[in-house]
Design a protein around this motif. Structure first.
Motif, mmCIF file in Angstrom:
data_model
loop_
_atom_site.group_PDB
_atom_site.id
_atom_site.type_symbol
_atom_site.label_atom_id
_atom_site.label_comp_id
_atom_site.label_asym_id
_atom_site.label_seq_id
_atom_site.Cartn_x
_atom_site.Cartn_y
_atom_site.Cartn_z
ATOM 1 N N THR A 71 0.836 -1.208 0.000
ATOM 2 C CA THR A 71 0.000 0.000 0.000
ATOM 3 C C THR A 71 0.865 1.250 0.000
ATOM 4 O OG1 THR A 71 -1.823 -1.108 1.144
ATOM 5 C CG2 THR A 71 -1.732 1.285 1.319
ATOM 6 N N GLU A 74 2.447 1.648 -3.448
ATOM 7 C CA GLU A 74 1.483 2.027 -4.473
ATOM 8 C C GLU A 74 0.967 3.444 -4.314
ATOM 9 O OE1 GLU A 74 -0.187 -2.570 -4.775
ATOM 10 O OE2 GLU A 74 -1.425 -0.997 -3.888
ATOM 11 N N ASP A 75 0.736 3.864 -3.076
ATOM 12 C CA ASP A 75 0.071 5.155 -2.840
ATOM 13 C C ASP A 75 1.032 6.270 -2.436
ATOM 14 O OD1 ASP A 75 -2.096 3.583 -3.275
ATOM 15 O OD2 ASP A 75 -2.867 3.645 -1.232
ATOM 16 N N HIS A 76 2.181 5.895 -1.868
ATOM 17 C CA HIS A 76 3.119 6.906 -1.350
ATOM 18 C C HIS A 76 4.549 6.480 -1.678
ATOM 19 C CE1 HIS A 76 -0.303 8.524 0.903
ATOM 20 N NE2 HIS A 76 -0.591 7.264 1.157
ATOM 21 N N GLU A 341 -12.254 -0.098 -3.349
ATOM 22 C CA GLU A 341 -11.126 0.774 -3.645
ATOM 23 C C GLU A 341 -10.592 0.483 -5.045
ATOM 24 O OE1 GLU A 341 -6.889 2.092 -1.598
ATOM 25 O OE2 GLU A 341 -7.683 0.068 -1.267
ATOM 26 N N LYS A 343 -7.445 1.390 -7.955
ATOM 27 C CA LYS A 343 -6.127 1.949 -8.232
ATOM 28 C C LYS A 343 -5.783 1.668 -9.688
ATOM 29 C CE LYS A 343 -4.282 1.499 -3.530
ATOM 30 N NZ LYS A 343 -3.207 0.917 -2.684
ATOM 31 N N GLN A 363 -1.718 4.611 -6.919
ATOM 32 C CA GLN A 363 -2.863 5.503 -6.789
ATOM 33 C C GLN A 363 -2.622 6.764 -7.605
ATOM 34 O OE1 GLN A 363 -3.716 7.386 -2.843
ATOM 35 N NE2 GLN A 363 -5.565 6.125 -2.923
ATOM 36 N N ASP A 364 -1.358 7.192 -7.668
ATOM 37 C CA ASP A 364 -0.962 8.388 -8.407
ATOM 38 C C ASP A 364 0.135 7.975 -9.387
ATOM 39 O OD1 ASP A 364 0.111 10.770 -9.339
ATOM 40 O OD2 ASP A 364 -0.052 11.803 -7.410
#
Length: 429
Positions: A71, A74-76, A341, A343, A363-364
């Motif tokens: 997580t 992927e997100d940060h 959720e 992504k 995610q980004d």
């Protein structure tokens, strides 16, 4: 967003799962006094009200779940790079890496559930304060750092080889510039020397002060960032809990960054000092701890305000009916029934690797691309495709199973990879 949890709730559960079940943007104030990574076990004193309470302040690889790291990656991605750097510095078995991964995934959830007007106070000591400051800067933003508070607890010491350590650190961050700060609720008296200097200086004191001199409000001054609050000495307050903090410390924090009726959360509530302080100051509160001791102690402490033993019994029964004791995590109510959720599955190329593509999840996707570009002076990495899906992890695994892969890059034609991603998602595996 409104809270999906009733007031006066104590959760006896791993706080990660509880935090995941709390609605976004519904908490006004978070105070946390987490483990400090001291690599030892803390136990409450025998015969005390907290007897039986125990927690390990030791972090190992088994304490870090792979899904947390996925997580974060992927997100940060920047946060993931930082954690990897800590692990690289300390070697294969890094206690600090394990601790920081444990804290990072929880702080990310705390950021999500905090209101835009909210504040968070992180209590720590020199064991990990330098690392935790970086985590907080990355998650809450450097611009949202407000104070490094030094809680000074002077006392006698027999230390001869070092300066005696008599303070902890509390980092104060806000979610945004809309944050609340009730300075008038936390004023403290002036020292006699300050009053003397103002009274006999040019400005005078109180209403007699002028713009030319020192002005002192008759109500007191805002505390600076060194808080001299004694450690717990009173038998009336002490519970024998190994890391108990004084109620006066928590009351100052609660008054400064919340108002009556606001929501206060303590995800490591221990002997429930935050919960007691919030109740006394007419705030709504949620406490989380892994043992039932927090529930038992908050009832005991709220009933302890009276001297009458008989009355204490009836008050304890009253609080038992008022406090919500829960052993399972809550379910969010700010998402639809069919919410899942989503992504992006991304496909990234580089001219140095013809016929190979990095397929991953983010995610980004722009943030992920920038992460790759930092290692390439010519910035030749390119996003070839992105695809949003709630089955992002299954799709990623599927592509790496179907196509030959090497060092996380899959081999095949771009058209075939893109078609397989969409086809597999459409077929639902």
């Amino acid at each position: 967003m409104s809270s999906n949890i009733p007031n006066r709730s104590i959760f006896c559960h791993d706080n990660m799962e509880v935090l995941e079940g709390i609605n976004s943007s519904c908490i006004d104030l978070i105070y946390l006094d987490p483990p400090f990574n001291k690599k030892k076990t803390f136990t409450a004193s025998i015969g005390s009200h907290a007897e039986g309470a125990e927690f390990e302040d030791i972090f190992r690889e088994k304490d870090v779940k792979e899904e947390w790291l996925k997580t974060i990656q992927e997100d940060h991605p920047d946060l993931h790079v930082f954690l990897d750097g800590v692990r690289a510095i300390e070697g294969k078995t890094s206690y600090n890496f394990c601790y920081l991964a444990y804290m990072a995934i929880r702080l990310l959830e705390m950021h999500r559930i905090l209101k835009d007007t909210g504040s968070i106070y992180l209590h720590c000591d020199p064991t990990m304060s330098h690392y935790l400051k970086i985590l907080m800067d990355m998650i809450f933003g450097e611009k949202n750092f407000r104070n490094e508070i030094v809680w000074h607890y002077p006392s006698m010491s027999a230390a001869r080889k070092d300066f005696p350590r008599k303070h902890d650190i509390i980092f104060r961050y806000v979610k945004s510039s809309k944050n609340m700060f009730n300075w008038s609720d936390v004023l403290v008296p002036y020292k006699p020397s300050s009053i003397h200097r103002a009274k006999y200086g040019k400005g005078g004191f109180g209403k007699n002060a002028t713009n030319e001199g020192n002005y002192l409000s008759k109500d007191g001054k805002i505390p600076d960032t060194v808080w001299e609050i004694p450690h717990i000495k009173s038998k009336h307050e002490s519970l024998g809990y190994p890391t108990q903090k004084p109620l006066k410390l928590l009351e100052r924090i609660i008054k400064a960054s919340s108002k009556e009726g606001d929501w206060v959360l303590d995800p490591f509530c221990g002997c429930a000092t935050t919960c007691v302080g919030a109740e006394k100051l007419k705030r709504k509160w949620i406490g989380i701890d892994v043992t039932i001791k927090a529930y038992n102690l908050v009832k005991h402490r709220l009933a302890k305000e009276t001297e009458s033993k008989e009355l204490r019994k009836s008050i304890a029964l009253f609080w038992e009916g008022k406090i919500n004791y829960r052993t399972s995590p809550p379910e969010r109510s700010d998402q639809g029934v069919d919410y899942r959720e989503q992504k992006y599955i991304y496909v990234i190329s580089h001219p140095k690797y013809p016929g190979e593509y990095k397929v991953g999840v983010a995610q980004d996707t722009e943030a992920r691309l920038n992460q790759y570009q930092t290692s390439d002076p010519n910035r030749e990495y390119k996003i070839e495709d992105t695809y949003l899906s709630p089955r992002f992890r299954k799709l990623e695994d599927h592509i790496h199973e179907v196509f030959p892969n090497k060092h996380e890059w899959v081999q095949g034609s771009l058209e075939d990879i893109i078609a397989e991603i969409r086809g597999a998602d459409k077929d639902g595996f």
